[in-house]
Design a protein around this motif. Structure first.
Motif, short mmCIF file in Angstrom:
data_model
loop_
_atom_site.label_atom_id
_atom_site.label_comp_id
_atom_site.label_asym_id
_atom_site.label_seq_id
_atom_site.Cartn_x
_atom_site.Cartn_y
_atom_site.Cartn_z
N TYR A 41 -27.54 17.64 13.59
CA TYR A 41 -26.98 18.85 14.19
C TYR A 41 -26.14 18.49 15.42
O TYR A 41 -26.56 17.71 16.28
N THR A 42 -24.93 19.06 15.47
CA THR A 42 -24.07 18.93 16.65
C THR A 42 -23.50 20.32 16.94
O THR A 42 -23.26 21.11 16.01
N PRO A 43 -23.26 20.65 18.20
CA PRO A 43 -22.67 21.97 18.52
C PRO A 43 -21.25 22.08 17.98
O PRO A 43 -20.58 21.09 17.71
N ARG A 44 -20.80 23.31 17.84
CA ARG A 44 -19.45 23.54 17.30
C ARG A 44 -18.38 22.93 18.21
O ARG A 44 -17.30 22.56 17.73
N SER A 45 -18.66 22.88 19.50
CA SER A 45 -17.68 22.36 20.45
C SER A 45 -17.78 20.85 20.63
O SER A 45 -17.29 20.31 21.62
N ALA A 46 -18.45 20.16 19.69
CA ALA A 46 -18.66 18.72 19.84
C ALA A 46 -17.33 17.98 19.87
O ALA A 46 -16.41 18.27 19.09
N THR A 47 -17.23 17.04 20.79
CA THR A 47 -16.02 16.24 20.91
C THR A 47 -16.02 15.11 19.88
O THR A 47 -17.00 14.89 19.17
N LYS A 51 -19.04 13.26 17.63
CA LYS A 51 -18.95 13.10 16.17
C LYS A 51 -19.10 11.63 15.77
O LYS A 51 -19.70 11.33 14.74
#
Length: 464
Positions: A41-47, A51
């Motif tokens: 899981y990574t937030p939608r705003s992940a840089t 990633k």
């Protein structure tokens, strides 16, 4: 129950529909085995940096759950019931001619990973007395039984070269039944049509299923599908560790109450402004091991933010791996290095007891399947198959050689077991070794040497 009589055209379409329905599940297992996992899981705003860490967080433990028990599953011989001749049976010679000593591992691994795999036995096109043994992936073959939990052979089976999701794409298929093999073209614009037929004269569908875990309803279970959530949990824990290690695993120094030094023009003494922001430029603070930080303002405070402890993340990863080992019955020392330091052979055997109980169960299941395969080989060879024949498995359990030899010696001395009867229980000894030993024993027998020497003495002429 499946239809007892079905035409190749109907069976091909029915079998391909069943394969399509299983494709999503089987492809997911195959994808995870090859390391292509669902990302953590990574937030939608992940840089892009986050990633990249998410990609590096994938730690593929699943192949070990298949390889570790599969490496202890090796058929190394076949004995017919009541056989006393040192010569190996004809079925076993056919097995070795097909290089099954090496190729059996592929069949075992597919069965463990997906829940089942298949083996076909057919006469060679150029030599009808030569059996051809082929393993088939469960992603390419499906079989239908009258009683899927109890029947030895299916009523019919279908093998395809691929499983397209669209019915507009034609695929090559082979329909197996008790009479022969029908080659077909399935689907496409021209529809399903027969391309040829080859009889095999075996009387049964020449397909054998290898299923390590099958219930009374014929449902099969592999070792991978049920532990995918645990693998995802490990990947998430590793990702959290990498994020903390990258952004918080170092000390941060802070300064409060000190104004930064402004860059000034050396000629005019006026501040130099940044054209992009419109603010005065400031000199960076020089902080290294050879410098002291000095502030002109007595109210300036120098502070330090400690690094994020990583021990909790490491403990979470180890806990998830131990749970993975417990669920799969693979000992923890095979997954976590350093857990077997200074462990004796007895301790190592105790630690691996659960895995070898599972292996013993799989040997019973796979052993019956291999005996069916060798029975089909006997039919192709034109000899009577032996339903009481048994395959012998390699002993891969962790025991010291001296302990094993001592136990086998006591079996011979105290229980009267024939010496040749314990040869196959020595770790690492193959059926070929036993044959050579038997030949050497016969050559070294004093009675046999005396008989040979007497046979070489010339008989005088006229002697009675």
């Amino acid at each position: 129950m499946a239809d007892t009589i079905i035409t190749p055209l109907v069976g091909a379409e029915k079998g391909l529909d069943t394969l399509r329905a299983d494709t999503v599940r089987l492809d997911r297992v195959d994808r995870y085995l090859r390391g292509d996992h669902d990302g953590p899981y990574t937030p939608r705003s992940a840089t892009e940096e986050y990633k990249l860490l998410a990609k590096r967080a994938v730690s593929n433990w699943l192949p070990l759950l298949v390889k570790t028990p599969a490496q202890a599953l090796a058929v190394e011989g076949f004995r017919r019931s009541g056989a006393t001749d040192a010569e190996p049976p004809a079925e076993w010679l056919a097995w070795q001619a097909e290089r099954m000593d090496a190729r059996q591992a592929q069949i075992h691994r597919a069965a463990l990973a997906f829940g089942q795999s298949w083996v076909t036995v057919l006469p060679h096109p150029a030599d009808p007395r030569r059996p051809v043994i082929r393993g088939v992936s469960p992603r390419r073959m499906i079989a239908f039984y009258d009683d899927p939990a109890a029947d030895a052979h299916p009523l019919w089976a279908l093998r395809v070269d691929s499983v397209p999701q669209s019915t507009d794409t034609a695929v090559l298929g082979w329909f197996y039944d008790a009479t022969g093999v029908t080659s077909l073209s399935i689907g496409g614009k021209e529809g399903t049509r027969v391309r040829g037929f080859t009889p095999h004269n075996l009387g049964v569908c020449p397909v054998v299923r290898f299923a390590p875990d099958i219930d009374l309803e014929g449902r099969v279970t592999g070792v991978i599908e049920g532990v995918i959530p645990l693998q995802d949990r490990i990947n998430q824990s590793v990702f959290d560790l990498l994020v903390s290690q990258t952004f918080g695993a170092f000390k941060v120094r802070t300064i409060s109450g000190m104004a930064p030094e402004i860059v000034r023009d050396p000629e005019t003494g006026e501040p130099v402004y940044d054209s992009a922001t419109g603010r005065p430029k400031v000199l960076p603070i020089q902080a290294d091991a050879s410098r002291f930080l000095v502030a002109p303002d007595p109210d300036t405070k120098f502070q330090q933010l400690d690094e994020t402890p990583l021990e909790g993340y490491i403990a979470a990863i180890e806990l998830a791996v131990r749970q993975l080992a417990a669920v799969s019955q693979v000992p923890g020392q095979h997954l976590l290095n350093g857990t077997v330091a200074n462990m004796s052979a007895e301790g190592l055997g105790a630690a691996e007891a659960a895995m070898f109980r599972a292996i013993d169960e799989w040997q019973h299941s796979f052993g019956e399947s291999w005996e069916l395969v060798l029975g089909l080989c006997a039919q192709v060879l034109g000899i009577e198959s032996d339903p009481r024949g048994q395959v012998t498995w390699k002993d891969a359990e962790s025991r010291s050689l001296s302990q094993t030899v001592d136990a086998l010696g006591k079996m011979v001395q105290m229980l009267g077991v024939p010496v040749r009867g314990v040869w196959g229980r020595i770790p690492g000894v193959t059926a070929t070794d036993e044959e050579h030993w038997a030949q050497m024993q016969a050559e070294d027998d004093p009675a046999m040497r005396l008989a040979d020497s007497l046979a070489k003495v010339p008989v005088p002429a006229g002697a009675a």
